[in-house]
Design a protein around this motif. Structure first.
Motif, mmCIF file in Angstrom:
data_model
loop_
_atom_site.group_PDB
_atom_site.id
_atom_site.type_symbol
_atom_site.label_atom_id
_atom_site.label_comp_id
_atom_site.label_asym_id
_atom_site.label_seq_id
_atom_site.Cartn_x
_atom_site.Cartn_y
_atom_site.Cartn_z
ATOM 1 N N MET A 96 0.818 -1.205 0.000
ATOM 2 C CA MET A 96 0.000 0.000 0.000
ATOM 3 C C MET A 96 0.856 1.261 0.000
ATOM 4 O O MET A 96 0.532 2.248 -0.669
ATOM 5 N N GLN A 97 1.971 1.248 0.734
ATOM 6 C CA GLN A 97 2.879 2.397 0.724
ATOM 7 C C GLN A 97 3.392 2.650 -0.688
ATOM 8 O O GLN A 97 3.433 3.796 -1.163
ATOM 9 N N ILE A 98 3.791 1.583 -1.356
ATOM 10 C CA ILE A 98 4.311 1.713 -2.721
ATOM 11 C C ILE A 98 3.220 2.210 -3.664
ATOM 12 O O ILE A 98 3.430 3.145 -4.458
ATOM 13 N N LEU A 99 2.037 1.599 -3.581
ATOM 14 C CA LEU A 99 0.939 1.985 -4.466
ATOM 15 C C LEU A 99 0.528 3.439 -4.260
ATOM 16 O O LEU A 99 0.250 4.162 -5.226
ATOM 17 N N GLN A 100 0.481 3.876 -3.008
ATOM 18 C CA GLN A 100 0.078 5.248 -2.743
ATOM 19 C C GLN A 100 1.106 6.251 -3.252
ATOM 20 O O GLN A 100 0.742 7.300 -3.789
ATOM 21 N N CYS A 101 2.408 5.930 -3.106
ATOM 22 C CA CYS A 101 3.448 6.809 -3.645
ATOM 23 C C CYS A 101 3.348 6.907 -5.166
ATOM 24 O O CYS A 101 3.435 7.994 -5.748
ATOM 25 N N ILE A 102 3.167 5.760 -5.812
ATOM 26 C CA ILE A 102 3.045 5.745 -7.270
ATOM 27 C C ILE A 102 1.803 6.504 -7.716
ATOM 28 O O ILE A 102 1.845 7.308 -8.660
ATOM 29 N N HIS A 103 0.683 6.268 -7.024
ATOM 30 C CA HIS A 103 -0.568 6.925 -7.404
ATOM 31 C C HIS A 103 -0.462 8.433 -7.237
ATOM 32 O O HIS A 103 -0.972 9.204 -8.059
ATOM 33 N N THR A 129 -6.739 -5.414 1.447
ATOM 34 C CA THR A 129 -6.191 -4.054 1.485
ATOM 35 C C THR A 129 -5.947 -3.515 0.079
ATOM 36 O O THR A 129 -6.283 -2.368 -0.229
ATOM 37 N N ILE A 130 -5.362 -4.339 -0.783
ATOM 38 C CA ILE A 130 -5.085 -3.907 -2.155
ATOM 39 C C ILE A 130 -6.390 -3.715 -2.923
ATOM 40 O O ILE A 130 -6.521 -2.771 -3.717
ATOM 41 N N LYS A 131 -7.374 -4.576 -2.677
ATOM 42 C CA LYS A 131 -8.672 -4.411 -3.335
ATOM 43 C C LYS A 131 -9.334 -3.103 -2.909
ATOM 44 O O LYS A 131 -10.011 -2.452 -3.714
ATOM 45 N N THR A 132 -9.134 -2.710 -1.659
ATOM 46 C CA THR A 132 -9.672 -1.438 -1.188
ATOM 47 C C THR A 132 -9.046 -0.279 -1.953
ATOM 48 O O THR A 132 -9.733 0.682 -2.328
ATOM 49 N N PHE A 133 -7.749 -0.368 -2.201
ATOM 50 C CA PHE A 133 -7.068 0.659 -3.000
ATOM 51 C C PHE A 133 -7.638 0.712 -4.415
ATOM 52 O O PHE A 133 -7.925 1.786 -4.946
ATOM 53 N N LEU A 134 -7.807 -0.465 -5.027
ATOM 54 C CA LEU A 134 -8.307 -0.522 -6.397
ATOM 55 C C LEU A 134 -9.727 0.022 -6.508
ATOM 56 O O LEU A 134 -10.104 0.609 -7.525
ATOM 57 N N ARG A 135 -10.548 -0.179 -5.464
ATOM 58 C CA ARG A 135 -11.935 0.264 -5.487
ATOM 59 C C ARG A 135 -12.102 1.728 -5.084
ATOM 60 O O ARG A 135 -13.196 2.277 -5.227
ATOM 61 N N THR A 176 -9.869 8.391 -0.830
ATOM 62 C CA THR A 176 -8.605 7.676 -1.015
ATOM 63 C C THR A 176 -8.547 6.502 -0.065
ATOM 64 O O THR A 176 -9.144 6.509 1.005
ATOM 65 N N ALA A 177 -7.798 5.476 -0.488
ATOM 66 C CA ALA A 177 -7.590 4.323 0.387
ATOM 67 C C ALA A 177 -6.430 4.625 1.312
ATOM 68 O O ALA A 177 -5.493 5.320 0.955
ATOM 69 N N THR A 178 -6.488 4.097 2.517
ATOM 70 C CA THR A 178 -5.434 4.314 3.486
ATOM 71 C C THR A 178 -4.708 3.020 3.767
ATOM 72 O O THR A 178 -5.267 1.942 3.693
ATOM 73 N N ALA A 179 -3.428 3.158 4.069
ATOM 74 C CA ALA A 179 -2.616 1.969 4.359
ATOM 75 C C ALA A 179 -2.964 1.436 5.730
ATOM 76 O O ALA A 179 -3.373 2.173 6.615
ATOM 77 N N THR A 180 -2.812 0.130 5.877
ATOM 78 C CA THR A 180 -3.039 -0.485 7.177
ATOM 79 C C THR A 180 -1.743 -1.034 7.720
ATOM 80 O O THR A 180 -0.813 -1.263 6.980
#
Length: 226
Positions: free
Chosen positions: A76-83, A157-163, A222-226
Protein backbone atom coordinates in the motif's frame (compact mmCIF):
# COMPACT_ATOMS: atom_id res chain seq x y z
CA UNK A 1 11.67 23.45 -2.34
CA UNK A 2 13.96 20.51 -1.54
CA UNK A 3 15.74 22.09 1.43
CA UNK A 4 19.55 22.29 1.57
CA UNK A 5 20.58 22.07 -2.07
CA UNK A 6 24.25 21.31 -1.25
CA UNK A 7 23.30 18.45 1.07
CA UNK A 8 20.94 16.97 -1.52
CA UNK A 9 23.58 17.40 -4.24
CA UNK A 10 26.06 15.45 -2.08
CA UNK A 11 23.49 12.73 -1.39
CA UNK A 12 22.57 12.37 -5.07
CA UNK A 13 26.24 12.26 -6.07
CA UNK A 14 26.73 9.25 -3.80
CA UNK A 15 24.24 7.31 -5.96
CA UNK A 16 25.55 8.61 -9.28
CA UNK A 17 23.12 11.50 -9.91
CA UNK A 18 24.48 14.93 -10.90
CA UNK A 19 21.85 16.98 -9.06
CA UNK A 20 22.92 20.44 -10.23
CA UNK A 21 22.75 19.48 -13.91
CA UNK A 22 19.09 18.39 -13.69
CA UNK A 23 16.18 20.56 -14.82
CA UNK A 24 13.42 21.34 -12.26
CA UNK A 25 11.16 18.48 -13.42
CA UNK A 26 14.04 15.98 -13.23
CA UNK A 27 14.93 17.25 -9.76
CA UNK A 28 11.35 16.76 -8.58
CA UNK A 29 11.20 13.25 -10.04
CA UNK A 30 14.55 12.13 -8.60
CA UNK A 31 13.82 13.69 -5.21
CA UNK A 32 10.48 11.87 -5.04
CA UNK A 33 12.17 8.62 -6.12
CA UNK A 34 14.83 8.82 -3.40
CA UNK A 35 12.20 9.83 -0.84
CA UNK A 36 10.05 6.85 -1.84
CA UNK A 37 13.03 4.49 -1.62
CA UNK A 38 13.81 5.85 1.83
CA UNK A 39 10.21 5.28 2.94
CA UNK A 40 10.31 1.79 1.46
CA UNK A 41 13.54 0.92 3.28
CA UNK A 42 12.19 2.34 6.52
CA UNK A 43 9.03 0.29 6.12
CA UNK A 44 11.02 -2.91 5.63
CA UNK A 45 13.47 -2.34 8.49
CA UNK A 46 11.22 -0.72 11.08
CA UNK A 47 7.78 -2.12 10.36
CA UNK A 48 5.82 -3.73 13.19
CA UNK A 49 3.85 -6.88 12.56
CA UNK A 50 0.57 -7.75 14.22
CA UNK A 51 -0.02 -11.11 15.86
CA UNK A 52 -3.53 -10.91 17.23
CA UNK A 53 -3.47 -7.82 19.44
CA UNK A 54 0.25 -8.07 20.18
CA UNK A 55 2.84 -6.16 18.21
CA UNK A 56 6.45 -7.25 17.99
CA UNK A 57 9.38 -5.06 16.99
CA UNK A 58 11.50 -6.59 14.22
CA UNK A 59 14.96 -7.66 15.31
CA UNK A 60 17.82 -5.53 13.98
CA UNK A 61 20.25 -8.45 14.19
CA UNK A 62 18.51 -10.94 11.90
CA UNK A 63 16.80 -10.76 8.54
CA UNK A 64 13.00 -10.62 8.94
CA UNK A 65 10.97 -13.53 7.64
CA UNK A 66 7.98 -13.01 5.31
CA UNK A 67 5.64 -13.71 8.23
CA UNK A 68 7.23 -10.86 10.20
CA UNK A 69 6.63 -8.31 7.47
CA UNK A 70 3.36 -6.51 6.88
CA UNK A 71 3.52 -7.00 3.11
CA UNK A 72 0.03 -5.62 2.51
CA UNK A 73 1.02 -2.41 4.27
CA UNK A 74 4.28 -2.29 2.33
CA UNK A 75 2.45 -2.72 -0.97
CA UNK A 76 0.00 0.00 0.00
CA UNK A 77 2.88 2.40 0.72
CA UNK A 78 4.31 1.71 -2.72
CA UNK A 79 0.94 1.99 -4.47
CA UNK A 80 0.08 5.25 -2.74
CA UNK A 81 3.45 6.81 -3.65
CA UNK A 82 3.05 5.74 -7.27
CA UNK A 83 -0.57 6.93 -7.40
CA UNK A 84 0.39 10.33 -5.97
CA UNK A 85 2.91 10.86 -8.75
CA UNK A 86 0.38 9.73 -11.34
CA UNK A 87 -2.08 12.33 -10.06
CA UNK A 88 0.54 15.05 -10.41
CA UNK A 89 1.25 14.29 -14.08
CA UNK A 90 -1.90 12.90 -15.76
CA UNK A 91 -3.27 16.20 -17.06
CA UNK A 92 0.21 17.46 -18.03
CA UNK A 93 0.23 15.24 -21.14
CA UNK A 94 -2.73 17.06 -22.69
CA UNK A 95 -1.47 20.49 -21.59
CA UNK A 96 1.93 19.88 -23.18
CA UNK A 97 0.33 18.67 -26.43
CA UNK A 98 -1.79 21.84 -26.53
CA UNK A 99 1.21 24.07 -25.77
CA UNK A 100 3.26 22.30 -28.44
CA UNK A 101 0.51 22.83 -31.02
CA UNK A 102 0.24 26.53 -30.17
CA UNK A 103 4.03 26.88 -30.40
CA UNK A 104 4.12 25.10 -33.76
CA UNK A 105 1.48 27.41 -35.22
CA UNK A 106 3.26 30.52 -33.96
CA UNK A 107 6.62 29.37 -35.35
CA UNK A 108 5.16 28.48 -38.73
CA UNK A 109 3.45 31.88 -38.91
CA UNK A 110 6.85 33.54 -38.49
CA UNK A 111 8.66 31.43 -41.07
CA UNK A 112 9.74 33.33 -44.16
CA UNK A 113 10.32 30.26 -46.32
CA UNK A 114 7.70 27.49 -46.07
CA UNK A 115 9.68 25.37 -48.56
CA UNK A 116 12.63 25.00 -46.21
CA UNK A 117 11.76 21.78 -44.34
CA UNK A 118 14.73 22.19 -42.02
CA UNK A 119 13.02 25.26 -40.55
CA UNK A 120 9.65 23.55 -40.12
CA UNK A 121 8.94 22.96 -36.44
CA UNK A 122 7.03 19.79 -37.38
CA UNK A 123 10.37 18.17 -38.28
CA UNK A 124 12.22 19.24 -35.13
CA UNK A 125 12.26 17.75 -31.63
CA UNK A 126 11.39 20.69 -29.40
CA UNK A 127 11.51 21.03 -25.63
CA UNK A 128 7.78 20.28 -25.60
CA UNK A 129 8.42 16.92 -27.25
CA UNK A 130 11.20 15.98 -24.85
CA UNK A 131 9.09 16.86 -21.80
CA UNK A 132 6.09 14.99 -23.19
CA UNK A 133 8.16 11.84 -23.74
CA UNK A 134 9.60 12.00 -20.21
CA UNK A 135 6.18 12.35 -18.59
CA UNK A 136 4.65 9.67 -20.83
CA UNK A 137 7.41 7.21 -19.88
CA UNK A 138 6.93 8.08 -16.19
CA UNK A 139 3.17 7.48 -16.35
CA UNK A 140 3.52 4.25 -18.32
CA UNK A 141 6.15 2.76 -16.00
CA UNK A 142 4.17 3.70 -12.88
CA UNK A 143 0.94 2.31 -14.28
CA UNK A 144 2.69 -0.92 -15.32
CA UNK A 145 4.05 -1.20 -11.76
CA UNK A 146 0.53 -0.83 -10.34
CA UNK A 147 -0.68 -3.53 -12.71
CA UNK A 148 2.13 -5.85 -11.60
CA UNK A 149 1.47 -5.27 -7.88
CA UNK A 150 -2.30 -5.70 -8.10
CA UNK A 151 -2.73 -8.44 -10.72
CA UNK A 152 -4.80 -11.36 -9.39
CA UNK A 153 -4.46 -10.05 -5.85
CA UNK A 154 -6.29 -11.73 -2.98
CA UNK A 155 -5.45 -8.98 -0.50
CA UNK A 156 -8.42 -7.09 0.91
CA UNK A 157 -6.19 -4.05 1.48
CA UNK A 158 -5.09 -3.91 -2.15
CA UNK A 159 -8.67 -4.41 -3.33
CA UNK A 160 -9.67 -1.44 -1.19
CA UNK A 161 -7.07 0.66 -3.00
CA UNK A 162 -8.31 -0.52 -6.40
CA UNK A 163 -11.93 0.26 -5.49
CA UNK A 164 -11.17 3.72 -4.09
CA UNK A 165 -12.81 6.64 -5.88
CA UNK A 166 -9.46 8.41 -6.25
CA UNK A 167 -7.88 5.50 -8.14
CA UNK A 168 -10.94 4.92 -10.33
CA UNK A 169 -10.92 8.60 -11.26
CA UNK A 170 -7.23 8.37 -12.16
CA UNK A 171 -7.82 5.33 -14.41
CA UNK A 172 -10.63 7.10 -16.26
CA UNK A 173 -8.55 10.27 -16.68
CA UNK A 174 -5.71 8.20 -18.13
CA UNK A 175 -8.15 6.82 -20.72
CA UNK A 176 -8.63 10.42 -21.89
CA UNK A 177 -5.15 11.95 -21.49
CA UNK A 178 -2.97 8.88 -22.02
CA UNK A 179 -1.12 7.59 -25.07
CA UNK A 180 -2.24 4.28 -26.64
CA UNK A 181 0.08 2.12 -24.52
CA UNK A 182 -0.99 3.92 -21.32
CA UNK A 183 -4.65 3.44 -22.24
CA UNK A 184 -4.04 -0.26 -22.85
CA UNK A 185 -2.62 -0.83 -19.35
CA UNK A 186 -5.33 1.35 -17.80
CA UNK A 187 -7.99 -0.77 -19.51
CA UNK A 188 -6.37 -3.98 -18.26
CA UNK A 189 -6.43 -2.68 -14.69
CA UNK A 190 -10.00 -1.41 -15.07
CA UNK A 191 -11.05 -4.84 -16.36
CA UNK A 192 -9.61 -6.41 -13.21
CA UNK A 193 -11.19 -3.77 -10.96
CA UNK A 194 -14.65 -4.39 -12.45
CA UNK A 195 -14.68 -7.72 -10.60
CA UNK A 196 -14.85 -5.81 -7.30
CA UNK A 197 -17.19 -2.92 -8.12
CA UNK A 198 -20.65 -2.35 -9.54
CA UNK A 199 -21.72 -0.16 -12.49
CA UNK A 200 -23.30 2.18 -9.93
CA UNK A 201 -19.84 2.76 -8.45
CA UNK A 202 -18.45 3.83 -11.83
CA UNK A 203 -21.49 6.02 -12.41
CA UNK A 204 -20.97 7.68 -9.03
CA UNK A 205 -17.50 8.90 -10.03
CA UNK A 206 -18.76 9.97 -13.49
CA UNK A 207 -16.54 7.43 -15.28
CA UNK A 208 -18.00 8.06 -18.75
CA UNK A 209 -17.63 11.81 -18.34
CA UNK A 210 -14.01 11.44 -17.20
CA UNK A 211 -13.17 9.24 -20.17
CA UNK A 212 -14.56 12.02 -22.36
CA UNK A 213 -12.42 14.64 -20.62
CA UNK A 214 -14.87 15.84 -17.99
CA UNK A 215 -14.67 16.15 -14.21
CA UNK A 216 -15.50 13.66 -11.46
CA UNK A 217 -18.85 14.14 -9.77
CA UNK A 218 -18.01 13.67 -6.08
CA UNK A 219 -14.86 14.41 -4.15
CA UNK A 220 -12.81 11.21 -4.62
CA UNK A 221 -12.01 9.19 -1.52
CA UNK A 222 -8.61 7.68 -1.02
CA UNK A 223 -7.59 4.32 0.39
CA UNK A 224 -5.43 4.31 3.49
CA UNK A 225 -2.62 1.97 4.36
CA UNK A 226 -3.04 -0.49 7.18
Amino acid sequence: DHGDDDAISSLMASIGIDWKSLNPHQKDSNYLLVQSLYNLLASVLMRFHASGKQRTVLSNTAMPTPDELNLDGLQMQILQCIHTELLQNIARLSRIKTASSVNARSVRAQESNDWDSSADVRFLCTGFDATFLQIEQLLYSHLACIRHLTYQTHSGTIKTFLRSDAFLVSLCQLLFHGTPRIKRVALLILRDVCQFITPAHLSAVNAIGLIRGGQSSPTPTTATAT
